[in-house]
Design a protein around this motif. Structure first.
Motif, PDB file in Angstrom:
ATOM      1  N   ASP A  43       0.754  -1.302   0.263  1.00  0.00           N
ATOM      2  CA  ASP A  43      -0.063   0.137  -0.018  1.00  0.00           C
ATOM      3  C   ASP A  43       0.884   1.119  -0.031  1.00  0.00           C
ATOM      4  O   ASP A  43       2.051   1.081   0.539  1.00  0.00           O
ATOM      5  CB  ASP A  43      -0.862   0.295   1.491  1.00  0.00           C
ATOM      6  N   ASP A  44       0.414   2.456  -0.564  1.00  0.00           N
ATOM      7  CA  ASP A  44       1.236   3.546  -0.636  1.00  0.00           C
ATOM      8  C   ASP A  44       0.740   4.385   0.752  1.00  0.00           C
ATOM      9  O   ASP A  44      -0.168   4.739   0.834  1.00  0.00           O
ATOM     10  CB  ASP A  44       0.892   4.332  -1.932  1.00  0.00           C
ATOM     11  N   TYR A  45       1.857   4.170   1.731  1.00  0.00           N
ATOM     12  CA  TYR A  45       1.454   5.068   2.891  1.00  0.00           C
ATOM     13  C   TYR A  45       1.515   6.415   2.919  1.00  0.00           C
ATOM     14  O   TYR A  45       0.967   7.084   3.830  1.00  0.00           O
ATOM     15  CB  TYR A  45       2.548   4.313   4.139  1.00  0.00           C
ATOM     16  N   GLY A  46       1.955   6.882   1.728  1.00  0.00           N
ATOM     17  CA  GLY A  46       1.661   8.452   1.773  1.00  0.00           C
ATOM     18  C   GLY A  46       0.393   8.922   1.162  1.00  0.00           C
ATOM     19  O   GLY A  46       0.056  10.209   1.031  1.00  0.00           O
ATOM     20  N   ALA A  47      -0.429   7.954   0.723  1.00  0.00           N
ATOM     21  CA  ALA A  47      -1.616   8.213   0.239  1.00  0.00           C
ATOM     22  C   ALA A  47      -2.925   8.254   1.231  1.00  0.00           C
ATOM     23  O   ALA A  47      -2.628   7.632   2.194  1.00  0.00           O
ATOM     24  CB  ALA A  47      -2.158   7.219  -0.803  1.00  0.00           C
ATOM     25  N   SER A  48      -3.928   9.075   1.097  1.00  0.00           N
ATOM     26  CA  SER A  48      -5.020   9.175   1.934  1.00  0.00           C
ATOM     27  C   SER A  48      -6.196   8.220   1.486  1.00  0.00           C
ATOM     28  O   SER A  48      -7.230   8.727   0.983  1.00  0.00           O
ATOM     29  CB  SER A  48      -5.523  10.501   2.005  1.00  0.00           C
ATOM     30  N   ASN A  49      -5.637   7.043   1.770  1.00  0.00           N
ATOM     31  CA  ASN A  49      -6.724   5.649   1.180  1.00  0.00           C
ATOM     32  C   ASN A  49      -6.819   4.659   2.248  1.00  0.00           C
ATOM     33  O   ASN A  49      -5.919   4.696   3.327  1.00  0.00           O
ATOM     34  CB  ASN A  49      -6.203   5.351  -0.115  1.00  0.00           C
ATOM     35  N   LYS A  99      -7.829   2.080  -2.667  1.00  0.00           N
ATOM     36  CA  LYS A  99      -6.638   2.316  -2.024  1.00  0.00           C
ATOM     37  C   LYS A  99      -5.432   2.293  -3.470  1.00  0.00           C
ATOM     38  O   LYS A  99      -5.849   2.210  -4.657  1.00  0.00           O
ATOM     39  CB  LYS A  99      -6.317   0.743  -1.640  1.00  0.00           C
ATOM     40  N   LYS A 100      -4.479   2.937  -2.858  1.00  0.00           N
ATOM     41  CA  LYS A 100      -3.249   3.079  -3.722  1.00  0.00           C
ATOM     42  C   LYS A 100      -2.112   2.113  -3.689  1.00  0.00           C
ATOM     43  O   LYS A 100      -1.759   1.937  -2.408  1.00  0.00           O
ATOM     44  CB  LYS A 100      -2.841   4.529  -3.805  1.00  0.00           C
TER      45      LYS A 100
END
Length: 182
Positions: A85-91, A102-103
């Motif tokens: 998961d992209d931990y920098g995304a707000s998902n 999710k991203k």
């Protein structure tokens, strides 16, 4: 996992306690040893003269890949994150969240010839270990390495270089001896 169904060369060993989720597409060269507790969820391509130490985890799912070129290695306890998961995304995050919410970061991690990771290293998505580069035990790698360079720390930084000519000479001797044995 049924070792007999794996696509591998000669002098191949995999412990009974090995899990390779994409074993139908995995390819292994000659002189390969995979120790107890190896767990891999990605696509996998393994060259010749490769050792994967005990309790190595490679995660990332079916769209990610790990490539180990000839004479590379992964020591005990390493964690290789080829997809996440992209931990920098707000998902929302997690394996049970539908993809549309999710991203994901889905990548290939490659160990070029003669490269390796010491015990308990962590390698983050999309990183390439350049030819001859080494990651010292306990290090975190979040960027590509430079050829024939030794890295250490969190995050890993270059600390020393390796003797390329000596290593290439050693490979030539091994390959010649192997030819003579056939």
């Amino acid at each position: 996992m049924n070792k007999k169904k794996l696509n591998h060369g000669f002098d191949f060993y995999a412990d009974d306690d090995v899990t390779i989720k994409r074993s139908d597409s995995a390819v292994f060269g000659n002189h390969v040893a995979i120790d107890k507790g190896f767990y891999c969820t990605t696509q996998l391509s393994v060259g010749d003269y490769i050792h994967i130490g005990p309790y190595v985890a490679v995660i990332g799912g079916p769209s990610s890949k790990l490539i180990l070129n000839d004479f590379s290695f992964i020591a005990a306890g390493c964690k290789i994150i080829a997809g996440s998961d992209d931990y920098g995304a707000s998902n929302l995050m997690g394996p049970f969240i539908p993809d549309k919410f999710k991203k994901l970061i889905l990548t290939t991690i490659e160990f070029e010839k003669y490269s390796g990771a010491g015990a308990d290293c962590t390698i983050l998505p999309g990183v390439k270990l350049a030819e001859g580069s080494i990651l010292c035990a306990g290090s975190l790698l979040n960027k590509d390495t430079k050829p024939w360079t030794i890295y250490a720390g969190n995050p890993a930084r270059p600390i020393k270089t390796r003797d390329k000519n000596k290593i290439l000479e050693q490979e030539a001797v091994i390959r010649k001896e192997e030819q003579n044995e056939r």
